[in-house]
Scaffold this active site. Structure first.
Site, PDB file in Angstrom:
ATOM      1  N   HIS A  15       0.848  -1.191   0.000  1.00 25.79           N
ATOM      2  CA  HIS A  15       0.000   0.000   0.000  1.00 25.79           C
ATOM      3  C   HIS A  15       0.886   1.245   0.000  1.00 25.79           C
ATOM      4  O   HIS A  15       2.117   1.147   0.094  1.00 25.79           O
ATOM      5  CB  HIS A  15      -0.937   0.007   1.215  1.00 25.79           C
ATOM      6  CG  HIS A  15      -0.244  -0.238   2.521  1.00 25.79           C
ATOM      7  ND1 HIS A  15       0.643   0.643   3.077  1.00 25.79           N
ATOM      8  CD2 HIS A  15      -0.286  -1.297   3.374  1.00 25.79           C
ATOM      9  CE1 HIS A  15       1.088   0.162   4.207  1.00 25.79           C
ATOM     10  NE2 HIS A  15       0.560  -1.037   4.418  1.00 25.79           N
TER      11      HIS A  15
HETATM   12  P1  TYD Z   1      -1.330  -2.944   7.935  1.00 23.73           P
HETATM   13  O1  TYD Z   1      -0.530  -1.690   7.986  1.00 23.73           O
HETATM   14  O2  TYD Z   1      -2.578  -2.940   7.096  1.00 23.73           O
HETATM   15  O3  TYD Z   1      -0.383  -4.134   7.524  1.00 23.73           O
HETATM   16  P2  TYD Z   1      -0.211  -4.812   6.075  1.00 23.73           P
HETATM   17  O4  TYD Z   1      -0.254  -3.701   5.080  1.00 23.73           O
HETATM   18  O5  TYD Z   1       1.091  -5.514   6.130  1.00 23.73           O
HETATM   19  O6  TYD Z   1      -1.361  -5.739   5.929  1.00 23.73           O
HETATM   20  O7  TYD Z   1      -1.721  -3.334   9.429  1.00 23.73           O
HETATM   21  C1  TYD Z   1      -2.373  -4.557   9.732  1.00 23.73           C
HETATM   22  C2  TYD Z   1      -3.425  -4.295  10.792  1.00 23.73           C
HETATM   23  O8  TYD Z   1      -2.845  -3.747  11.965  1.00 23.73           O
HETATM   24  C3  TYD Z   1      -4.515  -3.329  10.349  1.00 23.73           C
HETATM   25  O9  TYD Z   1      -5.765  -3.870  10.773  1.00 23.73           O
HETATM   26  C4  TYD Z   1      -4.256  -2.079  11.113  1.00 23.73           C
HETATM   27  C5  TYD Z   1      -3.496  -2.536  12.322  1.00 23.73           C
HETATM   28  N1  TYD Z   1      -2.492  -1.544  12.755  1.00 23.73           N
HETATM   29  C6  TYD Z   1      -2.722  -0.752  13.862  1.00 23.73           C
HETATM   30  O10 TYD Z   1      -3.774  -0.850  14.525  1.00 23.73           O
HETATM   31  N2  TYD Z   1      -1.765   0.152  14.241  1.00 23.73           N
HETATM   32  C7  TYD Z   1      -0.611   0.309  13.550  1.00 23.73           C
HETATM   33  O11 TYD Z   1       0.247   1.153  13.925  1.00 23.73           O
HETATM   34  C8  TYD Z   1      -0.385  -0.508  12.378  1.00 23.73           C
HETATM   35  C9  TYD Z   1       0.858  -0.377  11.548  1.00 23.73           C
HETATM   36  C10 TYD Z   1      -1.345  -1.418  12.019  1.00 23.73           C
END
Ligand code: TYD
Length: 134
Positions: free
Chosen positions: A50
């Site tokens: 993303h």
């Molecule tokens: P995400 O950044 O979407 O990871 P990826 O792109 O690798 O799938 O994060 C995964 C989940 O974690 C998403 O539901 C949001 C949550 N999250 C938080 O609550 N706080 C944070 O600081 C981060 C980075 C993610």
């Protein structure tokens, strides 16, 4: 605007074990609002496909290795992280994904923004459209 780039961190070499660090503004171009880390990644998995509208990040392979693939909307650049004293600066509005994680690798990520789901761009075509507008 700074481009994605590796920032080499100080190394305090010591027979008792080495030490590295980063702080704003000497190594980091932004003040840290949030820290998170990615660990226990099963072989072959991909994380973080993303872009962010506003937040900037700095990514360090504290342990093991992985690749960060950065896309500016036109071309991809691969940064292989495998040293705990090198970090990758990722500005806002770059598509990025993390892959090729080694066993027991640990990705430390610091950001200049608190978590905000609305800051994510998860659709690559939309990213390209928005990228062309800046
Ligand atoms: P995400 O950044 O979407 O990871 P990826 O792109 O690798 O799938 O994060 C995964 C989940 O974690 C998403 O539901 C949001 C949550 N999250 C938080 O609550 N706080 C944070 O600081 C981060 C980075 C993610």
């Amino acid at each position: 605007m700074l481009k994605p780039q590796i920032i080499s961190l100080p190394k305090i070499l010591d027979k008792r074990g080495n030490l590295s660090f980063f702080e704003h503004p000497n190594q980091l171009p932004f003040e840290i609002a949030r820290t998170y880390w990615i660990y226990d990644v099963p072989g072959g998995e991909v994380r973080g496909s993303h872009a962010f509208k506003e937040q900037q990040e700095f990514i360090v392979a504290l342990s093991g290795s992985f690749d960060v693939i950065i896309n500016n909307g036109e071309k991809e650049t691969k940064f292989s992280l495998n040293r705990s004293y090198d970090g990758l600066y990722v500005p806002k509005m770059y598509w990025r994904r993390l892959e090729n994680f080694s066993t027991n690798s640990l990705a430390l990520i610091v950001s200049d923004k608190h978590f905000d789901a609305d800051d994510y761009i998860r659709d690559f075509d939309r990213f390209k459209t928005l990228r062309n507008e800046i």
